[in-house]
Write an enzyme that holds these catalytic residues in place. Sequence first.
Site, PDB file in Angstrom:
ATOM      1  CB  CYS A 132      -5.928 -30.983 -32.386  1.00 12.43           C
ATOM      2  SG  CYS A 132      -5.536 -29.471 -31.741  1.00 12.43           S
ATOM      3  CB  CYS A 134      -1.512 -29.338 -29.809  1.00 14.31           C
ATOM      4  SG  CYS A 134      -2.493 -30.793 -29.784  1.00 14.31           S
ATOM      5  CB  CYS A 142      -4.326 -26.246 -31.138  1.00 12.98           C
ATOM      6  SG  CYS A 142      -4.102 -26.919 -29.490  1.00 12.98           S
ATOM      7  CE  LYS A 208      -8.934 -28.458 -26.003  1.00 17.54           C
ATOM      8  NZ  LYS A 208      -8.239 -29.247 -27.006  1.00 17.54           N
ATOM      9  NE  ARG A 218      -2.097 -29.322 -22.600  1.00 16.92           N
ATOM     10  CZ  ARG A 218      -2.530 -28.027 -22.326  1.00 16.92           C
ATOM     11  NH1 ARG A 218      -1.515 -27.204 -21.647  1.00 16.92           N
ATOM     12  NH2 ARG A 218      -3.465 -27.575 -22.703  1.00 16.92           N
ATOM     13  NE  ARG A 230      -3.034 -26.928 -26.103  1.00 15.30           N
ATOM     14  CZ  ARG A 230      -1.969 -27.279 -26.594  1.00 15.30           C
ATOM     15  NH1 ARG A 230      -1.124 -26.458 -27.405  1.00 15.30           N
ATOM     16  NH2 ARG A 230      -1.274 -28.552 -26.451  1.00 15.30           N
ATOM     17  CD  GLU A 246     -16.420 -20.642 -29.083  1.00 13.22           C
ATOM     18  OE1 GLU A 246     -16.517 -20.968 -30.068  1.00 13.22           O
ATOM     19  OE2 GLU A 246     -15.188 -20.067 -28.830  1.00 13.22           O
ATOM     20  CE  LYS A 261     -10.196 -31.655 -23.844  1.00 10.97           C
ATOM     21  NZ  LYS A 261      -9.502 -31.598 -24.888  1.00 10.97           N
ATOM     22  CB  SER A 287      -5.953 -36.583 -18.976  1.00  6.20           C
ATOM     23  OG  SER A 287      -5.507 -35.097 -19.043  1.00  6.20           O
ATOM     24  CE1 TYR A 326      -7.907 -40.597 -22.163  1.00 10.92           C
ATOM     25  CE2 TYR A 326      -8.944 -39.221 -20.687  1.00 10.92           C
ATOM     26  CZ  TYR A 326      -8.121 -39.250 -22.027  1.00 10.92           C
ATOM     27  OH  TYR A 326      -7.519 -38.212 -22.699  1.00 10.92           O
TER      28      TYR A 326
HETATM   29  C1  PBG Z   1      -5.741 -31.459 -28.372  1.00  6.40           C
HETATM   30  C2  PBG Z   1      -6.467 -31.995 -27.274  1.00  6.40           C
HETATM   31  C3  PBG Z   1      -6.153 -32.056 -25.839  1.00  6.40           C
HETATM   32  C4  PBG Z   1      -7.239 -32.613 -25.158  1.00  6.40           C
HETATM   33  C5  PBG Z   1      -7.858 -33.213 -26.105  1.00  6.40           C
HETATM   34  N1  PBG Z   1      -7.591 -32.867 -27.449  1.00  6.40           N
HETATM   35  C6  PBG Z   1      -5.282 -31.273 -25.102  1.00  6.40           C
HETATM   36  C7  PBG Z   1      -4.940 -29.858 -25.322  1.00  6.40           C
HETATM   37  O1  PBG Z   1      -5.981 -29.113 -25.548  1.00  6.40           O
HETATM   38  O2  PBG Z   1      -3.990 -29.262 -24.720  1.00  6.40           O
HETATM   39  C8  PBG Z   1      -7.194 -32.800 -23.827  1.00  6.40           C
HETATM   40  C9  PBG Z   1      -7.870 -34.202 -23.327  1.00  6.40           C
HETATM   41  C10 PBG Z   1      -7.497 -34.784 -21.845  1.00  6.40           C
HETATM   42  O3  PBG Z   1      -6.713 -34.025 -20.976  1.00  6.40           O
HETATM   43  O4  PBG Z   1      -7.992 -35.899 -21.438  1.00  6.40           O
HETATM   44  N2  PBG Z   1      -5.882 -30.115 -28.606  1.00  6.40           N
END
Ligand code: PBG
Length: 339
Positions: A132, A134, A142, A208, A218, A230, A246, A261, A287, A326
């Site tokens: 990615c 970002c 991104c 996603k 983030r 986003r 998708e 996700k 997260s 995690y």
């Molecule tokens: C990058 C990305 C993100 C996550 C994984 N890859 C953040 C986003 O899209 O803002 C999130 C993972 C998480 O929250 O554990 N694009």
Amino acid sequence: MEVPTAQAGAQTGVFPAVRHRRLRRSEGIRRLVREAVPRPSQLVLPMFAVEGVGVRQPVDALPGVARLSPDLLVEEARTAYEAGIGGVLLFGVTDQKDAVASSAHAEDGVVQQAVRALRVAVPDLVVITDVCLCAYTDHGHCGLLDDDGDVANDPSLEVLARTAVSHADAGADVVAPSDMMDGRVAAIRQALDDAGHEGVAIMSYSAKYASAFYGPFREAAGSAPGHGDRRGYQMDPPNAREAVREVREDVAEGADMVMVKPAATYLDVIRDVRAATDLPLAAYHVSGEYAMIHAAAERGWLDARRAMMETLTAIVRAGADIVITYAAVDAARWIEEER
Ligand code: PBG
């Protein structure tokens, strides 16, 4: 002993002939009939790589998670490997940001360094890299921006593909594009093949969603967008059918594995995608989903271990083959203890 009466026979299939509690009477019987049990080898641990030596920066909102320089990352990855997990998913964290994400595909970029170190130190560990832009763009989006400040799809593809190739050059087994640009799986597949990496697999973040649950990530990755959000490229949370579209698109473009996700708030989507494809399906317990269990546990409001295992079990029960979490190392140990 009482002989069953015709009446009781007629009742077969309902109480009292049927007593569900018979199969819950002991741990032995419960174990015998247990359906969805996560295996350590299904779990993937996300890790954050930073520059330097001996650097360990704990992430406030993710208890147990730290940003690590390659030397320390290798040590934690070894421990995770020894706990039996299925792989690691690497993210880079850097101050080297510009408008075109140059550091995303730099040969000596932070992810590239970490992958090389892992290849040497823990050669059998499956290494997956997040692809990615970002964390490498000064605007935090991104993809690349056009003159109006919108995320430009097609110009982003080349940079994403270069990034994936640089990860493969460093030794990644799997690249995982998370940017949500259209056409990126095809662009990455083509670039990998052209570079001689036809053996490197693509795990696409196919479905996603634009989620509030990415907040702690983030902070960890320093990847919050500087302006806007986003929602112009990540999916709208109400849409489930679109997730299947998708996924089909990514499969057609050459994805080897697909992903949903977040995970715990999208179990229905996991189930739908499971039915729509035979490819291995990953789900990312993100997260915020991890952080809220720990936050509640810190207040004594629930038991972190039980809540985490129940959640990971639900994700597997919904149909995920791979769970990115995690809690992968803790969970792998708990699963072994409970065997
Ligand atoms: C990058 C990305 C993100 C996550 C994984 N890859 C953040 C986003 O899209 O803002 C999130 C993972 C998480 O929250 O554990 N694009």
